[in-house]
Design an enzyme around this catalytic site. Structure first.
Site, PDB file in Angstrom:
ATOM      1  N   ALA A  62       0.829  -1.218   0.000  1.00 24.86           N
ATOM      2  CA  ALA A  62       0.000   0.000   0.000  1.00 24.86           C
ATOM      3  C   ALA A  62       0.861   1.266   0.000  1.00 24.86           C
ATOM      4  O   ALA A  62       1.996   1.254   0.474  1.00 24.86           O
ATOM      5  CB  ALA A  62      -0.906  -0.003   1.226  1.00 24.86           C
ATOM      6  N   GLY A 103       0.470  -5.691   0.465  1.00 23.12           N
ATOM      7  CA  GLY A 103      -0.376  -5.779  -0.718  1.00 23.12           C
ATOM      8  C   GLY A 103       0.391  -6.255  -1.948  1.00 23.12           C
ATOM      9  O   GLY A 103      -0.180  -6.878  -2.848  1.00 23.12           O
ATOM     10  N   GLU A 106       0.368  -9.903  -1.684  1.00 21.98           N
ATOM     11  CA  GLU A 106      -1.002 -10.381  -1.916  1.00 21.98           C
ATOM     12  C   GLU A 106      -1.327 -10.354  -3.413  1.00 21.98           C
ATOM     13  O   GLU A 106      -2.003 -11.247  -3.929  1.00 21.98           O
ATOM     14  CB  GLU A 106      -2.001  -9.532  -1.112  1.00 21.98           C
ATOM     15  CG  GLU A 106      -1.870  -9.803   0.389  1.00 21.98           C
ATOM     16  CD  GLU A 106      -2.859  -9.009   1.224  1.00 21.98           C
ATOM     17  OE1 GLU A 106      -2.755  -7.769   1.198  1.00 21.98           O
ATOM     18  OE2 GLU A 106      -3.731  -9.617   1.861  1.00 21.98           O
ATOM     19  N   GLU A 126       1.364  -6.481   8.076  1.00 21.89           N
ATOM     20  CA  GLU A 126       0.192  -5.734   8.574  1.00 21.89           C
ATOM     21  C   GLU A 126       0.007  -5.839  10.080  1.00 21.89           C
ATOM     22  O   GLU A 126      -0.486  -4.903  10.721  1.00 21.89           O
ATOM     23  CB  GLU A 126      -1.077  -6.217   7.862  1.00 21.89           C
ATOM     24  CG  GLU A 126      -1.179  -5.833   6.397  1.00 21.89           C
ATOM     25  CD  GLU A 126      -0.326  -6.673   5.454  1.00 21.89           C
ATOM     26  OE1 GLU A 126       0.389  -7.601   5.925  1.00 21.89           O
ATOM     27  OE2 GLU A 126      -0.348  -6.401   4.238  1.00 21.89           O
TER      28      GLU A 126
END
Ligand code: NAD
Length: 703
Positions: A62, A103, A106, A126
């Site tokens: 992110a 992210g 991911e 996270e």
């Protein structure tokens, strides 16, 4: 400048993320990714796709600049991008090198295939922000590496090298060489063999005793997590991955994510994350401010602080010239440094060779001549302005022009120290915390005349030696010690009101402080404060009130080092044992000074001590000693054991509400008695409380 490069090579569309420094997945990048995926899908000449990175790696996840803004969730959001990749009918290969985090990882997990270099570094961090991976990480990772490895990665948040996960279905190919070349070769194979897509969501987690494992994980994780809710939520998300179909697992992950996002613990950890980044910026000083070279450092004084500071530099590979007044002090200082390293050696944290290599970076000396060639000289001699004067005059005479002269003083006037030299622009305060090789905090004290490039160099140097730096202005005690003085006074007043040290410490430790004020005093040594009070009493008679600690010191109770202080200590042990003798001393002191003891509640202890801290913090902010309230939080989190899950004293006050903080302070002030007036809310706090404002939103108006 495009952030996503698109190119077709031999029927393979190569999508290259190019968004320095870490190819973060901000709104612009997400939009470009969705468009590029659709473009490749619509191009009949494209038979496979490769997603790859550049610079530092694949992607750091992110975009932190979007945190807390609507952009973070604006469409296409991360889930939409992942779905677009996963749903594509043409094979999508993630080519991973360097960092692949959050992210970013991911996204790679939502691709159909993964090719990586052995050095690629994978992490789902996270949890460090009190969250869990919210874009399928908890559902896809265990399908590829198994429940146990996924759990370890997700609850630790720590990076794992791709090499370590060799042999798992996470990677279709691992290479030592160029990742794009390897991915292109793999794509050609896929096309040649006519292999289609392979979706991670369709895999099943293979673990016969999954339930028992998850139960065990729940128990151990809960015990280790303390007040943090995220690790257990990670276990629950993984449990859903093991038990439920993919879509149900995704739903569970989302629910848990949303719940965690709303916890005060996550809000605090996200605040801390942002605060650390903000602290590196100096208002009004351009980012492009040049820095001076720091390749060789001189340290004057090889005592407690000088030794620790020396270790901090040599650990970072920076050679140190270490100056002492006498051979005996020099030998003692060097022996302590060696002993500290030997402790690390015994724990297996350091090799014999590394130990010798580090010690070889020290040039011990008795004269100042050796300082001629240093780029930065740090003074860490006795806390006495006359001694500082001697040292700075010598430094001024010897150290080359353009080098930086720094003082580690805890509370003396840096501008007075700078005035001992003919180059006050080159003088700065570098206030390390004890033990300086361990504590992360560095208060950088900016004098009235300190040059911008000196300040910029100090900030850059702090980063090189692994410190988190906060810039402070000149005042007695700077940020940290000025505030802690008020906190200490509040704790002492509680003793006068009727509490005992162990009661005060227990209440504040329950709140989350690493150590209560009296245990902390015993650790630091009560003689330091005693000397300070004596000095201040001599400077301004009548200003310094009587303190029980003076009675303890007069009785030779200096804390842990003498086996007794606010507590007693058994030989060789560090656990603080409440002492009847101390109770008797306190009772006698109360009687002598006219205090009548009463019952003191836990809540009163916490409110009084913390709000005293906050009240002084608000003065520090209003005076411009700290640039922003989050800097004060960083000081308390890294230098004074404030619990990260409460975000620092100023953030905590904002959460409680400044109206409530002001009300509680006024109640103490109204109670009367010695020191009560100090609890009257400071003007800034009173104003913000009235306006319904917060410290976080407060920006000092330029004078
Ligand atoms: P210390 O007494 O352990 O060490 C001071 C050393 O300086 C001694 O070894 C002494 O021999 C040496 N020295 C004195 N005059 C000298 C001179 N003219 N030339 C060379 N060496 C000389 O003291 P410390 O605790 O290391 O504190 C040093 C400074 O750091 C002080 O200003 C103190 O306020 C500050 N400080 C201390 C702490 C702490 O927790 N101890 C924390 C932050 C800052």
């Amino acid at each position: 400048m495009s952030k996503l490069h698109y190119e077709v090579r031999d029927a393979v569309a190569v999508l290259r993320l190019d968004n320095p420094p870490v190819n973060s997945l901000g709104l612009e990048m997400r939009t470009a990714l969705v468009a590029a995926l659709a473009r490749a899908d619509g191009d009949a000449g494209v038979r496979a796709l490769i997603l790859t990175g550049s610079g530092k790696g694949f992607s750091g996840g992110a975009d932190i600049r979007e945190f807390g803004t609507p952009k973070a969730y604006a469409q296409p959001n991360l889930l939409t991008v992942l779905r677009a990749a996963e749903d594509l009918a043409k094979p999508v290969i993630a080519a991973l090198d360097g960092i692949c985090m959050g992210g970013g990882l991911e996204l790679a997990l939502a691709c159909h295939y993964r090719v990586a270099t052995t050095r690629a570094s994978l992490a789902l961090p996270e949890v460090k922000l009190g969250l869990l991976p919210g874009a399928g990480g908890t559902q896809r990772l265990p399908r590829l590496v198994g429940l146990e490895a996924a759990l370890n990665m997700i609850i630790s948040g720590e990076p794992v090298k791709a090499e370590k996960l060799r042999g798992t279905p996470l990677f279709d190919r691992l290479t030592e060489g160029d990742v794009l070349e390897a991915a292109l070769a793999f794509a050609r194979e896929l096309i040649g063999e006519g292999r289609g897509v392979k979706r991670v969501r369709d895999l099943k987690i293979q673990m016969p005793n999954a339930e028992a494992f998850l139960q065990f994980a729940r128990t151990t994780v809960q015990a280790a997590a303390g007040p943090y809710p995220a690790p257990l939520a990670c276990v629950e998300a993984l449990s859903a991955a093991a038990r439920e179909p993919f879509e149900a697992g995704m739903k569970k992950e989302r629910e848990l994510f949303v719940t965690l996002m709303a916890t005060p613990e996550s809000a605090a950890l996200r605040h801390v994350f942002q605060a650390e980044r903000a602290a590196a910026h100096v208002e009004g000083m351009p980012e492009s401010t040049p820095t001076r070279p720091v390749e060789r450092v001189g340290i004057v004084g090889a005592g407690t602080m000088g030794g620790g500071i020396t270790m901090a530099f040599i650990n970072a590979g920076i050679p140190v010239v270490l100056v002492e007044a006498t051979q005996e002090a020099l030998d003692r200082g060097l022996a302590t440094i060696r002993k500290n390293y030997q402790g690390q050696l015994k724990k297996g944290k350091l090799t014999e060779a590394a130990l010798e290599e580090r010690l070889a970076r020290i040039t011990p000396t008795l004269g100042y001549e050796g300082l001629r060639t240093v780029d930065l000289a740090i003074e860490a001699v006795f806390e006495d302005l006359a001694v500082k004067k001697q040292v700075f005059e010598k430094l001024d005479a010897v150290v080359r022009a353009g080098a930086i002269l720094a003082s580690n003083t805890s509370a003396l006037d840096l501008d007075a120290i700078a005035a001992f030299t003919r180059r006050p622009r080159d003088v700065i305060g570098l206030h390390f915390f004890s033990p300086a090789n361990v504590m992360r905090l560095l208060e950088i004290v900016r004098g009235a005349q300190t040059a911008d490039d000196v300040l910029a160099t100090a900030l850059a140097t702090a980063k090189r030696i692994g410190k988190v730096a906060v810039v402070a202005g000149v005042c007695d005690g700077f940020i940290g010690n000025r505030m802690i003085a008020r906190y200490g006074e509040a704790a002492h007043e509680l003793l006068m009101a009727g509490a005992l040290p162990q009661q005060v410490d227990a209440a504040l430790e329950k709140f989350g402080m690493a150590m209560g004020p009296f245990r902390m005093g015993d650790l630091a040594g009560l003689d330091i404060g005693w000397a300070l009070r004596k000095r201040r009493a001599a400077e301004s008679p009548g200003r310094v009130g009587a303190n029980v600690a003076d009675v303890l010191c007069e009785a030779g109770r200096f804390g842990q080092k003498t086996g007794a202080g606010w507590y007693r200590y058994e030989a060789g042990a560090r656990n603080a044992i409440p002492d009847r003798e101390v109770t008797a001393i306190i009772e006698k002191f109360r009687a002598a000074h006219g205090y009548t003891p009463r019952a003191v509640t836990e809540r009163e202890i916490v409110e009084r001590c913390l709000y005293a801290l906050v009240n002084e913090g608000s003065r520090i902010l209003a005076d411009g000693i700290a640039q922003r309230s989050s800097d004060i939080d960083i000081v308390y989190l890294n230098g004074y054991g404030f619990p990260p899950y409460r975000g620092g004293p100023m953030f905590y006050a904002d959460q409680v509400g400044l109206g409530e903080v002001a009300r509680a302070l006024r109640a103490v002030a109204a109670g009367g008695g010695t020191g009560a007036a100090a609890y009257e809310p400071a003007p800034l706090l009173a104003r913000l409380a009235q306006e319904g404002g917060t410290f976080s939103d407060y920006r000092r108006r330029s004078p």
